[in-house]
Design an enzyme around this catalytic site. Structure first.
Site, mmCIF file in Angstrom:
data_model
loop_
_atom_site.group_PDB
_atom_site.id
_atom_site.type_symbol
_atom_site.label_atom_id
_atom_site.label_comp_id
_atom_site.label_asym_id
_atom_site.label_seq_id
_atom_site.Cartn_x
_atom_site.Cartn_y
_atom_site.Cartn_z
ATOM 1 N N ARG A 107 0.840 -1.204 0.000
ATOM 2 C CA ARG A 107 0.000 0.000 0.000
ATOM 3 C C ARG A 107 0.871 1.249 0.000
ATOM 4 O O ARG A 107 0.554 2.254 -0.633
ATOM 5 C CB ARG A 107 -0.948 0.010 1.221
ATOM 6 C CG ARG A 107 -1.733 1.291 1.309
ATOM 7 C CD ARG A 107 -2.872 1.346 2.342
ATOM 8 N NE ARG A 107 -2.850 0.369 3.384
ATOM 9 C CZ ARG A 107 -2.110 0.443 4.510
ATOM 10 N NH1 ARG A 107 -1.331 1.468 4.740
ATOM 11 N NH2 ARG A 107 -2.174 -0.518 5.402
ATOM 12 N N TYR A 166 -18.176 17.018 -13.329
ATOM 13 C CA TYR A 166 -18.553 15.613 -13.463
ATOM 14 C C TYR A 166 -19.594 15.260 -12.389
ATOM 15 O O TYR A 166 -19.438 15.657 -11.225
ATOM 16 C CB TYR A 166 -17.283 14.762 -13.291
ATOM 17 C CG TYR A 166 -17.528 13.285 -13.331
ATOM 18 C CD1 TYR A 166 -17.858 12.651 -14.518
ATOM 19 C CD2 TYR A 166 -17.444 12.515 -12.174
ATOM 20 C CE1 TYR A 166 -18.098 11.289 -14.549
ATOM 21 C CE2 TYR A 166 -17.672 11.149 -12.195
ATOM 22 C CZ TYR A 166 -18.011 10.547 -13.393
ATOM 23 O OH TYR A 166 -18.244 9.198 -13.414
ATOM 24 N N ASP A 202 -9.654 19.795 -12.859
ATOM 25 C CA ASP A 202 -9.908 18.458 -13.399
ATOM 26 C C ASP A 202 -9.634 18.551 -14.903
ATOM 27 O O ASP A 202 -10.379 19.183 -15.647
ATOM 28 C CB ASP A 202 -11.360 18.051 -13.105
ATOM 29 C CG ASP A 202 -11.687 16.635 -13.581
ATOM 30 O OD1 ASP A 202 -11.038 16.167 -14.544
ATOM 31 O OD2 ASP A 202 -12.594 16.006 -13.019
ATOM 32 N N LYS A 225 -10.142 7.577 -18.560
ATOM 33 C CA LYS A 225 -10.539 8.155 -19.831
ATOM 34 C C LYS A 225 -9.365 8.191 -20.817
ATOM 35 O O LYS A 225 -8.886 7.143 -21.197
ATOM 36 C CB LYS A 225 -11.155 9.545 -19.578
ATOM 37 C CG LYS A 225 -12.149 9.574 -18.401
ATOM 38 C CD LYS A 225 -13.393 8.721 -18.620
ATOM 39 C CE LYS A 225 -14.200 8.494 -17.350
ATOM 40 N NZ LYS A 225 -14.616 9.685 -16.634
HETATM 41 C C1 LIG Z 1 -14.970 10.001 -15.241
HETATM 42 C C2 LIG Z 1 -14.633 11.309 -14.687
HETATM 43 C C3 LIG Z 1 -14.330 11.464 -13.321
HETATM 44 C C4 LIG Z 1 -14.415 10.318 -12.340
HETATM 45 O O1 LIG Z 1 -13.457 9.349 -12.601
HETATM 46 P P1 LIG Z 1 -13.643 7.771 -12.252
HETATM 47 O O2 LIG Z 1 -12.367 7.202 -12.750
HETATM 48 O O3 LIG Z 1 -14.855 7.293 -12.996
HETATM 49 O O4 LIG Z 1 -13.817 7.678 -10.778
HETATM 50 C C5 LIG Z 1 -13.970 12.722 -12.868
HETATM 51 N N1 LIG Z 1 -13.929 13.786 -13.704
HETATM 52 C C6 LIG Z 1 -14.221 13.670 -15.021
HETATM 53 C C7 LIG Z 1 -14.160 14.878 -15.878
HETATM 54 C C8 LIG Z 1 -14.590 12.440 -15.550
HETATM 55 O O5 LIG Z 1 -14.914 12.358 -16.845
#
Ligand SMILES: *Cc1c(COP(=O)(O)O)cnc(C)c1O
Length: 377
Positions: A46, A98, A170, A195
């Site tokens: 961890r 999101y 983000d 993504k």
């Molecule tokens: C998908 C997404 C998240 C969350 O990510 P996960 O990997 O699904 O927990 C946060 N911000 C944006 C812009 C996203 O597209």
């Protein structure tokens, strides 16, 4: 080094034991210690993992940051950010982030005495006006999902410095290939590596990047203390993917430009939203802070009937949530990703029932265009 060189080499050295060119999958929970009180810097899985360290150093280089701290998902990374604030603190945040970020902050973190102001950060004056005595953080997502609204990162950094706040961006939609918020003075970049960084729709992950020693220390502490770490195999998969990030992003961008252009010229959609279109209200800002426009395109087909026709009849696009993979996906934000946002609220910012979101993949763009044409016949 250039972006592609960093993408392929940063954080990765041939394995000291065998010379393996690819960073091995250190699938281990613990490490043998040489003698009492003497070890090789690795004690428990961890806390330290070589595959994870390689991934963190790799993406840190791509985001022009000093440090990367990886998590099991984008939301686990978002949650870890909350260790930088405490009860009584206030956070100013984009109103169109999101959906999962909204749910975590508004439904859960408010139980811990945190206060959020959800505002339209595309106008910097709104940010200034929302700042209070107890404000500690500004959180923005740019461009937003699915309306592709931009926030000026240089202005956010400026306001944040003036009021001694922590600024977070983000950057999932642009990926480090097209946008580097740290270079505009933003303190923290966050990615859902699920993504574009993962890029093949086969892994869930998240990461935080920063150049601040103090922020790094606190996020590194919570990574170990709360334990929301990614598995070594997931790190290995994402590290494999970042090697092709540049070539993938170039193709996503090229395809999305051609696809958005087709939607506009064909007149099949009533409104097309893509930062690369000159008619996008923030096209100039997009050119200033991004090096491309990405692979996300939204379009309003005028009625739910026509939107359904596209969503149900496409064959190359797959109807699914998520985005950023090599394969093209299509989704209906009103009933899928944004179903929890009340209809009046979402229609205020243009998220109507007739809006369709495309994650344009890297297939032959003629096939993507043909797919939508056929779907609407
Ligand atoms: C998908 C997404 C998240 C969350 O990510 P996960 O990997 O699904 O927990 C946060 N911000 C944006 C812009 C996203 O597209």
């Amino acid at each position: 080094m250039g972006f592609s060189t960093d993408a392929i080499h940063a954080g990765q050295i041939p394995d000291p034991v065998t010379g393996a060119v690819i960073t091995p999958l250190y699938q281990t929970s613990t490490y043998a210690q040489d003698e009492l009180g003497k070890h090789k810097g690795y004690e428990y899985g961890r806390t330290q993992n070589r595959t994870r360290e390689a991934l963190e150093a790799n993406i840190a280089a791509l985001e022009k940051g000093k440090y990367g701290i990886a998590f099991a998902s984008g939301l686990a990374a978002t949650h870890a950010l909350m260790s930088l604030v405490k009860a009584g603190d206030h956070i100013v945040i984009s109103n169109n982030v999101y959906g999962g970020t909204y749910r975590l902050f508004e439904q859960n973190m408010t139980n811990y005495g945190l206060e959020f102001s959800w505002i339209d950060t595309s106008d910097a004056a709104n940010i200034e006006n929302a700042i209070k005595e107890n404000t500690k953080m500004i959180f923005v997502e740019t461009p937003t999902n699915p309306m592709l609204v931009l926030t000026d990162l240089e202005k956010v950094a400026e306001i944040s410095k003036k009021h001694n706040l922590i600024s977070v961006c983000d950057n999932t939609f642009m990926s480090p290939y097209f946008q580097n918020p740290l270079t505009f003075g933003i303190d923290i970049v966050l990615h859902s590596t699920t993504k574009y960084l993962g890029g093949h729709s086969d892994v869930i992950g998240g990461i935080i990047l920063t150049s601040s020693d103090e922020i790094h220390e606190r996020i590194r502490y919570i990574q170990n203390a709360a334990g929301g770490i990614p598995s070594p195999f997931d790190c290995w998969l994402i590290l494999r993917s970042t090697k092709t990030l540049a070539v993938r992003m170039k193709q996503h961008d090229e395809n999305a430009r051609a696809f958005a252009d087709f939607l506009v010229k064909s007149g099949l959609a009533e409104k097309v939203i893509y930062p690369g279109l000159p008619e996008h209200p923030q096209h100039e800002l997009a050119k200033k802070q991004m090096r491309g426009f990405g692979g996300m395109v939204s379009a309003d087909f005028g009625s739910l009937e026509r939107a359904k026709k596209v969503l149900n009849n496409v064959k190359v696009f797959t109807l699914a949530e998520s985005l950023g993979g090599v394969e093209s996906l299509i989704c209906h934000p009103a009933s899928m990703t944004h179903a929890t946002v009340p209809k009046e609220e979402r229609e205020k910012f243009g998220l109507t029932d007739s809006l369709v979101r495309f994650s344009v993949g890297i297939e032959d763009v003629e096939d993507l265009i043909g797919d939508v044409k056929r779907a609407l016949i």
